[in-house]
Design a protein around this motif. Structure first.
Motif, PDB file in Angstrom:
ATOM      1  N   TYR A  67       0.845  -1.194   0.000  1.00 51.04           N
ATOM      2  CA  TYR A  67       0.000   0.000   0.000  1.00 51.04           C
ATOM      3  C   TYR A  67       0.876   1.238   0.000  1.00 51.04           C
ATOM      4  O   TYR A  67       2.000   1.212   0.507  1.00 51.04           O
ATOM      5  N   PRO A  68       0.377   2.327  -0.564  1.00 47.89           N
ATOM      6  CA  PRO A  68       1.192   3.552  -0.581  1.00 47.89           C
ATOM      7  C   PRO A  68       1.364   4.096   0.840  1.00 47.89           C
ATOM      8  O   PRO A  68       0.533   3.867   1.717  1.00 47.89           O
ATOM      9  N   GLY A  69       2.431   4.823   1.037  1.00 44.38           N
ATOM     10  CA  GLY A  69       2.701   5.408   2.349  1.00 44.38           C
ATOM     11  C   GLY A  69       1.809   6.590   2.675  1.00 44.38           C
ATOM     12  O   GLY A  69       1.621   6.926   3.842  1.00 44.38           O
ATOM     13  N   SER A  70       1.244   7.214   1.634  1.00 47.11           N
ATOM     14  CA  SER A  70       0.378   8.366   1.850  1.00 47.11           C
ATOM     15  C   SER A  70      -0.664   8.448   0.731  1.00 47.11           C
ATOM     16  O   SER A  70      -0.494   7.832  -0.323  1.00 47.11           O
ATOM     17  N   LEU A  71      -1.686   9.227   0.981  1.00 42.44           N
ATOM     18  CA  LEU A  71      -2.695   9.425  -0.061  1.00 42.44           C
ATOM     19  C   LEU A  71      -2.150  10.281  -1.196  1.00 42.44           C
ATOM     20  O   LEU A  71      -2.585  10.150  -2.337  1.00 42.44           O
ATOM     21  N   ASP A  72      -1.177  11.144  -0.905  1.00 42.26           N
ATOM     22  CA  ASP A  72      -0.541  11.926  -1.973  1.00 42.26           C
ATOM     23  C   ASP A  72       0.149  11.008  -2.975  1.00 42.26           C
ATOM     24  O   ASP A  72       0.065  11.210  -4.190  1.00 42.26           O
ATOM     25  N   THR A  73       0.822   9.979  -2.462  1.00 37.62           N
ATOM     26  CA  THR A  73       1.470   8.997  -3.326  1.00 37.62           C
ATOM     27  C   THR A  73       0.424   8.281  -4.182  1.00 37.62           C
ATOM     28  O   THR A  73       0.638   8.043  -5.377  1.00 37.62           O
ATOM     29  N   LEU A  74      -0.710   7.947  -3.563  1.00 37.77           N
ATOM     30  CA  LEU A  74      -1.787   7.276  -4.291  1.00 37.77           C
ATOM     31  C   LEU A  74      -2.317   8.154  -5.421  1.00 37.77           C
ATOM     32  O   LEU A  74      -2.512   7.685  -6.542  1.00 37.77           O
ATOM     33  N   VAL A  75      -2.536   9.419  -5.143  1.00 35.68           N
ATOM     34  CA  VAL A  75      -3.059  10.338  -6.161  1.00 35.68           C
ATOM     35  C   VAL A  75      -2.069  10.464  -7.316  1.00 35.68           C
ATOM     36  O   VAL A  75      -2.466  10.425  -8.489  1.00 35.68           O
ATOM     37  N   SER A  90     -14.792   4.922 -15.743  1.00 34.12           N
ATOM     38  CA  SER A  90     -15.302   3.561 -15.591  1.00 34.12           C
ATOM     39  C   SER A  90     -14.642   2.840 -14.418  1.00 34.12           C
ATOM     40  O   SER A  90     -15.266   2.000 -13.780  1.00 34.12           O
ATOM     41  N   VAL A  91     -13.398   3.169 -14.119  1.00 36.00           N
ATOM     42  CA  VAL A  91     -12.711   2.538 -12.986  1.00 36.00           C
ATOM     43  C   VAL A  91     -13.333   2.976 -11.668  1.00 36.00           C
ATOM     44  O   VAL A  91     -13.554   2.171 -10.769  1.00 36.00           O
ATOM     45  N   PHE A  92     -13.655   4.267 -11.563  1.00 32.53           N
ATOM     46  CA  PHE A  92     -14.152   4.814 -10.301  1.00 32.53           C
ATOM     47  C   PHE A  92     -15.667   5.006 -10.273  1.00 32.53           C
ATOM     48  O   PHE A  92     -16.215   5.464  -9.279  1.00 32.53           O
ATOM     49  N   GLY A  93     -16.335   4.680 -11.361  1.00 34.57           N
ATOM     50  CA  GLY A  93     -17.787   4.694 -11.382  1.00 34.57           C
ATOM     51  C   GLY A  93     -18.430   6.057 -11.292  1.00 34.57           C
ATOM     52  O   GLY A  93     -19.526   6.196 -10.734  1.00 34.57           O
ATOM     53  N   THR A  94     -17.788   7.061 -11.819  1.00 34.66           N
ATOM     54  CA  THR A  94     -18.367   8.395 -11.794  1.00 34.66           C
ATOM     55  C   THR A  94     -17.930   9.171 -13.032  1.00 34.66           C
ATOM     56  O   THR A  94     -16.844   8.955 -13.559  1.00 34.66           O
ATOM     57  N   ALA A  95     -18.785  10.048 -13.471  1.00 38.66           N
ATOM     58  CA  ALA A  95     -18.429  10.907 -14.596  1.00 38.66           C
ATOM     59  C   ALA A  95     -17.547  12.043 -14.091  1.00 38.66           C
ATOM     60  O   ALA A  95     -17.661  12.489 -12.951  1.00 38.66           O
ATOM     61  N   ASN A  96     -16.654  12.498 -14.935  1.00 41.07           N
ATOM     62  CA  ASN A  96     -15.768  13.622 -14.611  1.00 41.07           C
ATOM     63  C   ASN A  96     -14.929  13.371 -13.363  1.00 41.07           C
ATOM     64  O   ASN A  96     -14.875  14.191 -12.451  1.00 41.07           O
ATOM     65  N   PHE A  97     -14.276  12.233 -13.294  1.00 40.81           N
ATOM     66  CA  PHE A  97     -13.440  11.884 -12.150  1.00 40.81           C
ATOM     67  C   PHE A  97     -12.258  12.830 -12.046  1.00 40.81           C
ATOM     68  O   PHE A  97     -11.602  13.143 -13.036  1.00 40.81           O
ATOM     69  N   ASP A  98     -11.963  13.285 -10.829  1.00 42.64           N
ATOM     70  CA  ASP A  98     -10.829  14.159 -10.564  1.00 42.64           C
ATOM     71  C   ASP A  98      -9.959  13.493  -9.498  1.00 42.64           C
ATOM     72  O   ASP A  98     -10.367  13.363  -8.346  1.00 42.64           O
ATOM     73  N   ALA A  99      -8.773  13.059  -9.888  1.00 43.35           N
ATOM     74  CA  ALA A  99      -7.890  12.334  -8.962  1.00 43.35           C
ATOM     75  C   ALA A  99      -7.530  13.169  -7.742  1.00 43.35           C
ATOM     76  O   ALA A  99      -7.393  12.632  -6.636  1.00 43.35           O
ATOM     77  N   ASP A 100      -7.388  14.469  -7.907  1.00 36.14           N
ATOM     78  CA  ASP A 100      -7.023  15.326  -6.772  1.00 36.14           C
ATOM     79  C   ASP A 100      -8.090  15.322  -5.679  1.00 36.14           C
ATOM     80  O   ASP A 100      -7.793  15.596  -4.517  1.00 36.14           O
TER      81      ASP A 100
END
Length: 152
Positions: A67-75, A90-100
């Motif tokens: 697992y990543p050490g932080s959520l920043d690493t994950l983003v 499609s991966v996250f199940g929402t339109a207009n996904f924003d990783a941040d």
């Protein structure tokens, strides 16, 4: 005896009082209900965001074996992963996904709390909403709680 114009004025005043009281009664019932619905909507949005973080954590762990050490690493990883970048909606199940947005709770905009425990045979993580009791995962190396959400 009361004159006819006075009777009409009293009846008109009573009608106005009745209408005002009906409006006050309506507001006293619907106002709290609307607030409760809004609170539930925010809770649903927060849980959906936490589920997106869980999805990203699972994908990250499958690809890197930790697992990543932080959520920043994950983003950062989500932004750079070619599979996710090809079709994040499609991966996250929402339109207009924003990783941040993965870092933040929709409830107040506070950052989710995240910790990894990789000291045991099974690495686990815990993801908490700082503004509620919603939790995904566990702090103790209990594989049965690995990706479990407190509301499911």
């Amino acid at each position: 005896m009361i004159s006819q114009p006075v009777k009409i004025a009293i009846q008109a005043a009573m009608a106005i009082v009745i209408v005002v009281l009906c409006f006050v009664l309506y507001q006293s019932v619907t106002g709290p209900w609307a607030a409760l619905e809004r609170q539930q909507e925010i809770t649903d949005m927060t849980r959906a965001r936490m589920a997106q973080v869980r999805t990203a954590l699972v994908l990250y762990e499958r690809e890197t074996d930790h697992y990543p050490g932080s959520l920043d690493t994950l983003v950062t990883w989500v932004k750079q992963d070619s599979i996710i970048a090809a079709n994040p909606d499609s991966v996250f199940g929402t339109a207009n996904f924003d990783a941040d947005s993965l870092l933040y709770s929709p409830r107040t905009g506070s950052e989710f709390l995240y910790a990894v425990n990789d000291t045991g045979q099974v690495a686990v993580y815990i993801l908490k909403d700082p503004d509620s009791d919603d939790v995904i995962g566990t702090e103790t190396p209990d594989i049965s709680q690995l990706n479990a959400a407190s509301w499911e």
